[in-house]
Design a protein around this motif. Structure first.
Motif, PDB file in Angstrom:
ATOM      1  N   ALA A  94       0.843  -1.198   0.000  1.00  0.00           N
ATOM      2  CA  ALA A  94       0.000   0.000   0.000  1.00  0.00           C
ATOM      3  C   ALA A  94       0.876   1.245   0.000  1.00  0.00           C
ATOM      4  CB  ALA A  94      -0.933  -0.002   1.215  1.00  0.00           C
ATOM      5  N   ASP A  95       0.222   2.401  -0.138  1.00  0.00           N
ATOM      6  CA  ASP A  95       0.979   3.652  -0.236  1.00  0.00           C
ATOM      7  C   ASP A  95       1.489   4.154   1.113  1.00  0.00           C
ATOM      8  OD1 ASP A  95      -1.505   4.285   0.752  1.00  0.00           O
ATOM      9  OD2 ASP A  95      -1.908   5.922  -0.636  1.00  0.00           O
ATOM     10  N   THR A  96       0.923   3.680   2.215  1.00  0.00           N
ATOM     11  CA  THR A  96       1.441   4.026   3.540  1.00  0.00           C
ATOM     12  C   THR A  96       1.527   2.761   4.383  1.00  0.00           C
ATOM     13  OG1 THR A  96      -0.694   4.426   4.629  1.00  0.00           O
ATOM     14  CG2 THR A  96       0.283   6.280   3.400  1.00  0.00           C
ATOM     15  N   LEU A  97       2.348   2.819   5.423  1.00  0.00           N
ATOM     16  CA  LEU A  97       2.496   1.664   6.305  1.00  0.00           C
ATOM     17  C   LEU A  97       1.189   1.358   7.017  1.00  0.00           C
ATOM     18  CD1 LEU A  97       4.201  -0.479   7.724  1.00  0.00           C
ATOM     19  CD2 LEU A  97       4.909   1.280   9.368  1.00  0.00           C
ATOM     20  N   GLU A  98       0.502   2.400   7.489  1.00  0.00           N
ATOM     21  CA  GLU A  98      -0.741   2.200   8.227  1.00  0.00           C
ATOM     22  C   GLU A  98      -1.805   1.542   7.359  1.00  0.00           C
ATOM     23  OE1 GLU A  98       1.804   5.083  10.111  1.00  0.00           O
ATOM     24  OE2 GLU A  98       0.981   4.992   8.090  1.00  0.00           O
ATOM     25  N   ARG A  99      -1.904   1.959   6.117  1.00  0.00           N
ATOM     26  CA  ARG A  99      -2.892   1.351   5.215  1.00  0.00           C
ATOM     27  C   ARG A  99      -2.538  -0.095   4.888  1.00  0.00           C
ATOM     28  NH1 ARG A  99      -4.285   6.252   0.876  1.00  0.00           N
ATOM     29  NH2 ARG A  99      -5.932   7.226   2.151  1.00  0.00           N
ATOM     30  N   ALA A 100      -1.269  -0.368   4.753  1.00  0.00           N
ATOM     31  CA  ALA A 100      -0.838  -1.747   4.505  1.00  0.00           C
ATOM     32  C   ALA A 100      -1.137  -2.625   5.717  1.00  0.00           C
ATOM     33  CB  ALA A 100       0.653  -1.780   4.173  1.00  0.00           C
ATOM     34  N   GLN A 101      -0.900  -2.105   6.913  1.00  0.00           N
ATOM     35  CA  GLN A 101      -1.190  -2.866   8.132  1.00  0.00           C
ATOM     36  C   GLN A 101      -2.679  -3.142   8.265  1.00  0.00           C
ATOM     37  OE1 GLN A 101       0.658  -0.112  10.860  1.00  0.00           O
ATOM     38  NE2 GLN A 101       2.475  -1.394  11.121  1.00  0.00           N
ATOM     39  N   HIS A 102      -3.508  -2.139   7.976  1.00  0.00           N
ATOM     40  CA  HIS A 102      -4.957  -2.333   8.066  1.00  0.00           C
ATOM     41  C   HIS A 102      -5.424  -3.396   7.073  1.00  0.00           C
ATOM     42  CE1 HIS A 102      -9.257  -1.642   8.054  1.00  0.00           C
ATOM     43  NE2 HIS A 102      -9.194  -1.346   6.760  1.00  0.00           N
ATOM     44  N   ALA A 103      -4.967  -3.296   5.844  1.00  0.00           N
ATOM     45  CA  ALA A 103      -5.391  -4.261   4.826  1.00  0.00           C
ATOM     46  C   ALA A 103      -4.918  -5.672   5.165  1.00  0.00           C
ATOM     47  CB  ALA A 103      -4.869  -3.833   3.453  1.00  0.00           C
ATOM     48  N   ALA A 104      -3.714  -5.783   5.721  1.00  0.00           N
ATOM     49  CA  ALA A 104      -3.213  -7.107   6.104  1.00  0.00           C
ATOM     50  C   ALA A 104      -4.086  -7.729   7.188  1.00  0.00           C
ATOM     51  CB  ALA A 104      -1.762  -7.000   6.583  1.00  0.00           C
ATOM     52  N   ASP A 105      -4.632  -6.896   8.061  1.00  0.00           N
ATOM     53  CA  ASP A 105      -5.479  -7.393   9.146  1.00  0.00           C
ATOM     54  C   ASP A 105      -6.804  -7.970   8.651  1.00  0.00           C
ATOM     55  OD1 ASP A 105      -3.688  -6.843  11.137  1.00  0.00           O
ATOM     56  OD2 ASP A 105      -4.529  -4.866  11.620  1.00  0.00           O
ATOM     57  N   ILE A 106      -7.276  -7.537   7.467  1.00  0.00           N
ATOM     58  CA  ILE A 106      -8.589  -7.990   7.000  1.00  0.00           C
ATOM     59  C   ILE A 106      -8.499  -9.066   5.922  1.00  0.00           C
ATOM     60  CG2 ILE A 106      -9.759  -5.863   7.661  1.00  0.00           C
ATOM     61  CD1 ILE A 106      -9.578  -4.875   4.829  1.00  0.00           C
ATOM     62  N   VAL A 107      -7.290  -9.565   5.661  1.00  0.00           N
ATOM     63  CA  VAL A 107      -7.160 -10.746   4.798  1.00  0.00           C
ATOM     64  C   VAL A 107      -7.620 -11.957   5.590  1.00  0.00           C
ATOM     65  CG1 VAL A 107      -5.554 -12.271   3.605  1.00  0.00           C
ATOM     66  CG2 VAL A 107      -5.275  -9.795   3.415  1.00  0.00           C
ATOM     67  N   LYS A 108      -8.507 -12.748   5.020  1.00  0.00           N
ATOM     68  CA  LYS A 108      -9.050 -13.915   5.714  1.00  0.00           C
ATOM     69  C   LYS A 108      -8.499 -15.195   5.073  1.00  0.00           C
ATOM     70  CE  LYS A 108     -13.330 -11.585   7.085  1.00  0.00           C
ATOM     71  NZ  LYS A 108     -12.839 -11.376   8.457  1.00  0.00           N
ATOM     72  N   ALA A 109      -7.877 -16.010   5.900  1.00  0.00           N
ATOM     73  CA  ALA A 109      -7.287 -17.252   5.417  1.00  0.00           C
ATOM     74  C   ALA A 109      -8.052 -18.454   5.939  1.00  0.00           C
ATOM     75  CB  ALA A 109      -5.826 -17.344   5.846  1.00  0.00           C
TER      76      ALA A 109
END
Length: 239
Positions: free
Chosen positions: A107-122
């Protein structure tokens, strides 16, 4: 002339205690995007599904890489030296240990990348974990390390307790502790075209990192440069 017992100032000491030390992830590089790893909660199994729709649609997300969408690396399991470990680089659906990387969000920022990583469902099809301690193959060594006997005793515990004027029995419990370095894990990769890579890394083995990256990506060693930033007190090493 001996230097033993004489005080010596750390070259990087003042910068560290005043907040002026520049670590790997803080290196000023133009047009940097941020990647955050999604790790497996299961200790062993097979990835049945990865739901990345919400993460892909999240603000600022540029890509979500999985074993289905990430680049295939023919030399992913190739070792540059016998000491190299096999890395899990999103090449297949196998899970071998907890917290194994199973996706990467960019993502374009660290915070946005962290948020998106949290909502990946495995969804992982878990498999039994085989654990074993030394059993029938255990044996008594001839020596304990370079010297000494493997079985030693000192004093008489039972006699000491019996003769003690005061005795105290207590149970103490402490939480799990982990070492906490000043610098968190972080790496910046700067590509110059498809064939040249500069890495700003937190490592004490710059040449090993260079050789492994060259092997995995199929690059010439002289086209990979690794710059170490403030690791173990060192500064500015490069390969």
């Amino acid at each position: 002339m001996t230097e033993v017992g004489k005080p010596r100032d750390r070259v990087d000491g003042r910068l560290k205690v005043t907040g002026g030390a520049v670590y790997a992830a803080e290196t000023p590089v133009a047009n940097v995007v941020h990647a955050v790893i999604v790790s497996a909660a299961d200790a062993h199994g097979t990835i049945k599904a990865l739901d990345v729709k919400a993460a892909t649609a999240a603000p600022g997300v540029l890509a979500v890489l999985t074993h289905d969408t990430g680049p295939k690396l023919p030399a992913a399991n190739k070792k540059a030296s016998p000491q190299d470990k096999t890395l899990q680089l999103l090449q297949d659906s196998d899970v071998w240990y907890p917290d194994q990387p199973i996706a990467v969000v960019v993502a374009d920022t660290l915070e946005r990348a962290q948020h998106a990583a949290d909502i990946v469902k495995a969804t992982i099809d878990g498999k039994p974990v085989a654990l074993a301690l030394a059993g029938g193959d255990a044996y008594k060594p001839e020596h304990a390390g370079p010297r000494g006997e493997p079985d030693t005793t000192r004093g008489d515990l039972a006699a000491g307790l019996a003769a003690a004027k005061f005795k105290s029995a207590a149970t103490y419990r402490t939480p799990v502790h982990n070492h906490h370095p000043m610098e968190m894990h972080g790496t910046i990769a700067a590509w110059q075209g498809d064939d040249f890579l500069t890495l700003y890394d937190a490592t004490q083995g710059i040449f090993g990192v260079r050789d492994r990256l060259a092997t995995i990506f199929g690059l010439k060693r002289q086209n990979v440069r690794v710059i170490d930033k403030f690791v173990g007190g060192g500064f500015g090493s490069k390969g």
